[in-house]
Design an enzyme around this catalytic site. Sequence first.
Site, PDB file in Angstrom:
ATOM      1  N   THR A 115     -54.073  13.868 -90.273  1.00  0.00           N
ATOM      2  CA  THR A 115     -55.344  14.341 -90.841  1.00  0.00           C
ATOM      3  C   THR A 115     -55.265  15.808 -91.263  1.00  0.00           C
ATOM      4  O   THR A 115     -55.937  16.212 -92.205  1.00  0.00           O
ATOM      5  CB  THR A 115     -56.495  14.156 -89.831  1.00  0.00           C
ATOM      6  OG1 THR A 115     -56.112  14.723 -88.579  1.00  0.00           O
ATOM      7  CG2 THR A 115     -56.836  12.695 -89.636  1.00  0.00           C
ATOM      8  N   THR A 116     -54.457  16.598 -90.572  1.00  0.00           N
ATOM      9  CA  THR A 116     -54.269  18.003 -90.970  1.00  0.00           C
ATOM     10  C   THR A 116     -53.354  18.067 -92.190  1.00  0.00           C
ATOM     11  O   THR A 116     -53.630  18.773 -93.164  1.00  0.00           O
ATOM     12  CB  THR A 116     -53.670  18.829 -89.814  1.00  0.00           C
ATOM     13  OG1 THR A 116     -54.425  18.593 -88.630  1.00  0.00           O
ATOM     14  CG2 THR A 116     -53.687  20.306 -90.118  1.00  0.00           C
TER      15      THR A 116
ATOM     16  N   ASP B  45     -55.508   8.991 -81.540  1.00  0.00           N
ATOM     17  CA  ASP B  45     -54.484   9.205 -82.578  1.00  0.00           C
ATOM     18  C   ASP B  45     -53.224   8.389 -82.276  1.00  0.00           C
ATOM     19  O   ASP B  45     -52.633   7.790 -83.173  1.00  0.00           O
ATOM     20  CB  ASP B  45     -54.122  10.691 -82.688  1.00  0.00           C
ATOM     21  CG  ASP B  45     -55.158  11.468 -83.496  1.00  0.00           C
ATOM     22  OD1 ASP B  45     -56.195  10.863 -83.844  1.00  0.00           O
ATOM     23  OD2 ASP B  45     -54.951  12.665 -83.761  1.00  0.00           O
TER      24      ASP B  45
ATOM     25  N   ASP C  61     -57.083  18.834 -83.851  1.00  0.00           N
ATOM     26  CA  ASP C  61     -57.137  17.605 -84.643  1.00  0.00           C
ATOM     27  C   ASP C  61     -57.839  17.908 -85.969  1.00  0.00           C
ATOM     28  O   ASP C  61     -59.011  18.297 -85.983  1.00  0.00           O
ATOM     29  CB  ASP C  61     -57.896  16.528 -83.859  1.00  0.00           C
ATOM     30  CG  ASP C  61     -57.998  15.218 -84.625  1.00  0.00           C
ATOM     31  OD1 ASP C  61     -56.957  14.756 -85.103  1.00  0.00           O
ATOM     32  OD2 ASP C  61     -59.102  14.678 -84.752  1.00  0.00           O
TER      33      ASP C  61
END
Length: 538
Positions: A100-101, A406, A67
Amino acid sequence: MVGAIAGGAGGAGESEARGASQKSKDVRLSNITAAKGVADAVRTSLGPRGMDKMIQVANGDVLITNDGATIVERMNVQHPAGKMLVELSKAQDSEAGDGTTSVVVVAGALLSASLSLLNMGIHPTTISEGYQLALDKALEVLQQMSTPVDLSQKDAILQAASTSLNSKVVSQYSSLLAPMAVDAVLKVARKDGDGNDVVDLKDVRTVKKLGGTIDDTELLEGLVLTQEASSSAGGTTRVPNAKIALLQFQLSPPKTDVENNVIVQDYNAMDRILKEERQYLLGLVKRIKASGANVLLIQKSILRDAVTDLSLHFLAKLKIMVVTDIERDEIEFISKSLGCSPVASIDALAPEKLGKADLVEEVSLSGGEKVVRFTGVSTSTAPTASILVRGSNNLVLDEAERSLHDALCVVRSLVRKQFLIAGGSAPEIEVAVQLAQYSKTLAGMQSYCVRAFGDALEVVPYTLSENAGLFPVEIVTELRRRHAEGEANAGINVKKGRVTDMVQEKVVMPLLVISSALRLATEAVRLILKIDDVVLTR
């Protein structure tokens, strides 16, 4: 003579300007290099075949995750520009919950493109304005690509939740966790004053309990508490037709405000003290019984014991179930779920402050763990959902909770902005192709900047194919060709190892995830480009 002096002064001014210009270039280069370092660190974690990171925390604990938000948050980043990318990932996490990445990787690619433009002699302000122009066009393209979705179309929402879970460590359980996330969010969704659908994820509580496997994870009707019922004095662990009181005071003898010593001279005085304590506790318990409560949830106390053996004995005699050690941060959720008001003193305890449930019981889970379950709650003030997450060890348990968060965020994003878009890097390539055409209509430096923005987005398909063990150049070239021919939904199918239609493969995601990622990444890059000096203060 005057001319010579003027010339000398002009020369000094030029050298100062040149020195200042060089300093701002050095600062900019330093910032871009630091931010790119953070982006490169998480790049290998992108996509369903991305690698996991093992993070060793200062106290020796180990964390395994892919994550992006968790990885960059745990990294000990010292450089101010690097910290901006950490904040960027947090912003994406709170805005959309997923991507988020991607947002960090895209920001890193835009900074690399900026470096090339700076080396061509283009001014940072011009680059910044060009990026804003490209972003506006990109958001327009994404809106055209997306398809509206109705909240009654559960299958479409389920596909988006499954896509989000496919890149996680617990991806093999996506068929179990995705429906839970969808059901939980849709259960707590409500209309606001303007008639828009809103979701507060504080209404969904994820409870972790060690033991069993992820297959034992379940979405529960009502409420579940990880604390066990107090049965040391023979207390009951099952109460039908429960009336629940949420107590914020202690069922133990009072103590003095300051540290005083009471010196007892003889046994008669000791007997009198014990008798007073007994009478005090008996009085409390009788008043609780008179209110009609038969289940007590008692907040954890740091000043003195919340209960004593004697008070538990009295409560057991009256068949009142007791659950102790309720944390302060659980009070609001419990109060909302059960419809009971927290009671700060025995004088405030009244029947109207009690919650009602058909059954409250302590149940044993696989692995010997116990939880208290409330079913048939009829007095809740707002819809809430509880998800009980199981796992064989803490690493799996923590990662399952993060993945579930998520998935919940993805469904929340769909509720907020009800549009779906193809996944598998199809949007990034489509935007890149459209921006390349759009840049030809622009004049001057803006054309270069818009083109560079589009080219930078190709880092996403390149990284996805690289992490999946495919040939990136071949895949990206094929993607460009397919999109140029008008196949807007063509993306990388990492399972089949080739380019396919993502919508047909049911790889979709909320529009909010990708639009938020592009917007936030562009804002961060523009901010970094505008910095020309670092001032240290004490």
